[in-house]
Enzyme design. Sequence first.
Site, PDB file in Angstrom:
ATOM      1  N   ARG A  27     -11.305  -3.906 -13.944  1.00 59.84           N
ATOM      2  CA  ARG A  27     -10.809  -5.074 -13.332  1.00 59.84           C
ATOM      3  C   ARG A  27     -10.701  -7.130 -13.612  1.00 59.84           C
ATOM      4  NH1 ARG A  27      -6.223  -1.753 -11.395  1.00 59.84           N
ATOM      5  NH2 ARG A  27      -7.076  -0.367 -10.436  1.00 59.84           N
TER       6      ARG A  27
ATOM      7  N   ARG B  61     -13.270   2.942   5.108  1.00 59.96           N
ATOM      8  CA  ARG B  61     -12.120   2.226   5.996  1.00 59.96           C
ATOM      9  C   ARG B  61     -11.080   3.143   5.368  1.00 59.96           C
ATOM     10  NH1 ARG B  61     -11.004  -1.116   0.846  1.00 59.96           N
ATOM     11  NH2 ARG B  61      -9.729   0.415   0.306  1.00 59.96           N
TER      12      ARG B  61
ATOM     13  N   TYR C 255     -12.719  -9.392  -1.384  1.00 63.87           N
ATOM     14  CA  TYR C 255     -12.974  -7.908  -0.385  1.00 63.87           C
ATOM     15  C   TYR C 255     -14.369  -8.074  -0.391  1.00 63.87           C
ATOM     16  CZ  TYR C 255      -9.083  -6.271  -3.325  1.00 63.87           C
ATOM     17  OH  TYR C 255      -7.728  -5.513  -3.957  1.00 63.87           O
TER      18      TYR C 255
ATOM     19  N   HIS D  98     -15.891   3.314 -14.471  1.00 64.19           N
ATOM     20  CA  HIS D  98     -15.902   2.268 -13.151  1.00 64.19           C
ATOM     21  C   HIS D  98     -16.851   1.724 -12.651  1.00 64.19           C
ATOM     22  CE1 HIS D  98     -15.027   2.407  -8.690  1.00 64.19           C
ATOM     23  NE2 HIS D  98     -13.954   1.934  -8.922  1.00 64.19           N
TER      24      HIS D  98
ATOM     25  N   ARG E 296      -5.918   1.361 -13.180  1.00 70.89           N
ATOM     26  CA  ARG E 296      -4.080   1.736 -12.651  1.00 70.89           C
ATOM     27  C   ARG E 296      -3.707   0.673 -12.467  1.00 70.89           C
ATOM     28  NH1 ARG E 296      -5.007   5.346  -9.124  1.00 70.89           N
ATOM     29  NH2 ARG E 296      -4.841   7.152 -10.583  1.00 70.89           N
TER      30      ARG E 296
ATOM     31  N   ASN F 149       0.579  -0.957  -0.495  1.00 71.54           N
ATOM     32  CA  ASN F 149      -0.705  -0.140   0.191  1.00 71.54           C
ATOM     33  C   ASN F 149       1.084   1.340   0.586  1.00 71.54           C
ATOM     34  OD1 ASN F 149      -2.143  -1.226   0.473  1.00 71.54           O
ATOM     35  ND2 ASN F 149      -2.861  -1.171   2.522  1.00 71.54           N
TER      36      ASN F 149
ATOM     37  N   HIS G 197     -15.155  -3.178   0.923  1.00 68.25           N
ATOM     38  CA  HIS G 197     -14.913  -2.427  -0.269  1.00 68.25           C
ATOM     39  C   HIS G 197     -16.588  -2.426  -0.467  1.00 68.25           C
ATOM     40  CE1 HIS G 197     -14.074  -2.651  -5.224  1.00 68.25           C
ATOM     41  NE2 HIS G 197     -13.344  -1.728  -4.620  1.00 68.25           N
TER      42      HIS G 197
END
Length: 701
Positions: free
Chosen positions: A393, A582, A486, A453, A423, A66, A610
């Site tokens: 993704r 979060r 997640y 997204h 990304r 991270n 998530h």
Amino acid sequence: MNHDSRLPDPLHAAHAPGADPLRDPALYLNRELSQLDFNFRVLAQAMDPQVPLLERLRFLCISCTNLDEFFEIRVATVRHSAQLCLTAAPDGITPGRLLELIHERSRELVDAQYRCWNEVLRPALAKAGVRIVNPRHWTPRQRRWLRAYFRTKVMPVLSPLGLDPSHPFPRILNKSLNVVVVLEGIDAFGRPGHLAIVRAPRSLSRIVELPPRLRGRDERAFVLLSSMLSTFAGELFPGMTVRGAYQFRVTRDSELMLDEDEVENLASALRSELPGRGYRPAVRLEIAHDCPRPIVRTLLQNFGLGENAVYYIDGPVNLNRVIQVYDLVQRPELKYPPFAPRQRLEDEDVFARVARGDVLLHHPFDSFAGVLELLKQAASDPDVLAIKQTLYRTGKDSAIVDALVQAARNGKDVTVVVELRARFDEDANLGVADRLQEAGVQVVYGVVGFKTHAKMLLIVRREGRRLRRYVHLGTGNYHGGTARQYTDLGLITANPEIGEDVHQLFQQLSGLAPRIRLQRLLHSPFTLHSGMLQRIEREARIAAAGRPGRIIAKMNALNEPQVVRALYAASQAGVRIDLIVRGACTLRPGIPGVSENIRVRSIVGRFLEHSRVYWFGNDGRPELFCASADWLERNLLRRVEICFPILDPELAARVEREVLHNYLADNINAWELGPDGRYRKCEPAPGQAPHSAQQALLDEL
């Protein structure tokens, strides 16, 4: 150091006449510093003796990974802002000052990470029979074996580079493992030794396991490649004396700089840009703590970095690579107990089931296989005419992509919106797009300037004389791997209004459609931001009228200034607000007269939180939405996102129970944010039973 703890007086005299007191910079926490604080909460999991030992190692590595991404993206962005002399954020911190604060706080995090590794986890692993052997503790037999391994498996793929006028400082790839070697002597060509760089190719494993004969019984023993490179560097320079070998790693800006207005073919532009990403400007240098200062200065000069960007490391500079031990060591008692998700839809006619009523999936507690089953049945069903889907993704060897390819081969009309600018997944998504196009799928790359997204799947099916739309909407990606790690929510519905909304959204994405008016969905960059503000303000009006105003929202991050101000105003009106955030949160809760009715908590546990859920009391007629978007500026204003209602009362009650009240009751993995910007770990009150929200959901299985 933590955030600036000065608390504002909402009526202080510093405001100019007519100024909005809710814009006072003292009311806002800094996003980047708040994001760094999240990594301290992740690291706390690595320090928690109640967490299984190998899982603690995993949390340590996650905190390191991270931090890498934080420097690649967030620090790189702040550096750009400082260079351009951009104005301060709502918190009032200028980009230049923010860089100083980031480096101060990041050093605290790095120091804590390596104390955790050196003083806690490494000894605990050794005690449990999992040893990462330091060169100081190699036995003579181990040293001989490792030297032979180095000569036969490592040396043949190394290309050491001596630095001299004909060999200038080499280009160093982002986050690659390197060793700078200090040499003394004369080589075969009569050149005096000075410095050399040894780069570790990516083909080499970063961790090597010692054979059973060289370790204790019932023990696993590993050696880091960085240790071998530093120890056996002399093997690469015969006839010369090695005076020191120091591992280092440089982190670079990883934001792709595409001017989309000037790009005619986005896919082609990305293919050209991606190879150079690993050599963009440096933002951080990590180097062995005992490296001499003159060498450090040489490296900083070559990377164009100042003294504040160097991090002295007491251990491997690529500590996150120790995660391989987690995968190599199969010790169930050192990991979380395995679980089998609830099976939903796998053995059913999905269309018949959804026609009877909406289906809610709560991952990872519900299997992601239900989504895949929907798509597989659509691919083979002769009555299915068209499939449309967004992909942000997908993961390697995606079963979702397989099903879409099969659907196209079966003659369905398949359209997929592939977001090439996801990304770090750009290259993978280019490959997905190529594969889909080869199968006859119509691939769309979204909208210039706005990342797509949103998570949407639309299936058009002939049923008798009419066409019926089946829709899946989610808070997470169509990625089988993350669906096991997640927490996310997915809705499968045949609701005609939602189906029509999703149809219009796909028309807008694939064509040049005008602005659209949706019946049930909110969507960015058009109605989601205003829709959330209107609902927050509605709760404020309800509270101002003397009735209970209530908001509960769960998201990954919060920084959009208008939303923060609206929440402050709602709190001042008497609305009781619970936020489950979060990661980064720029709102300060608990300020008298401003946010005293707002509570902010963060949950960090086995699974990455998530899901995004927004619940509004609405004067006794609650509204509950799930979304692909956080309350961030980029999600609400610069991306294509969706926010969808849960209309079935039973399913809405289930989300409210499982995702909201369950998490508000957590006193094991929850952290409360105070008005001073500090997070404090929650603990059961005297006489209160311990409650872990994630474990409670696992227990339901």
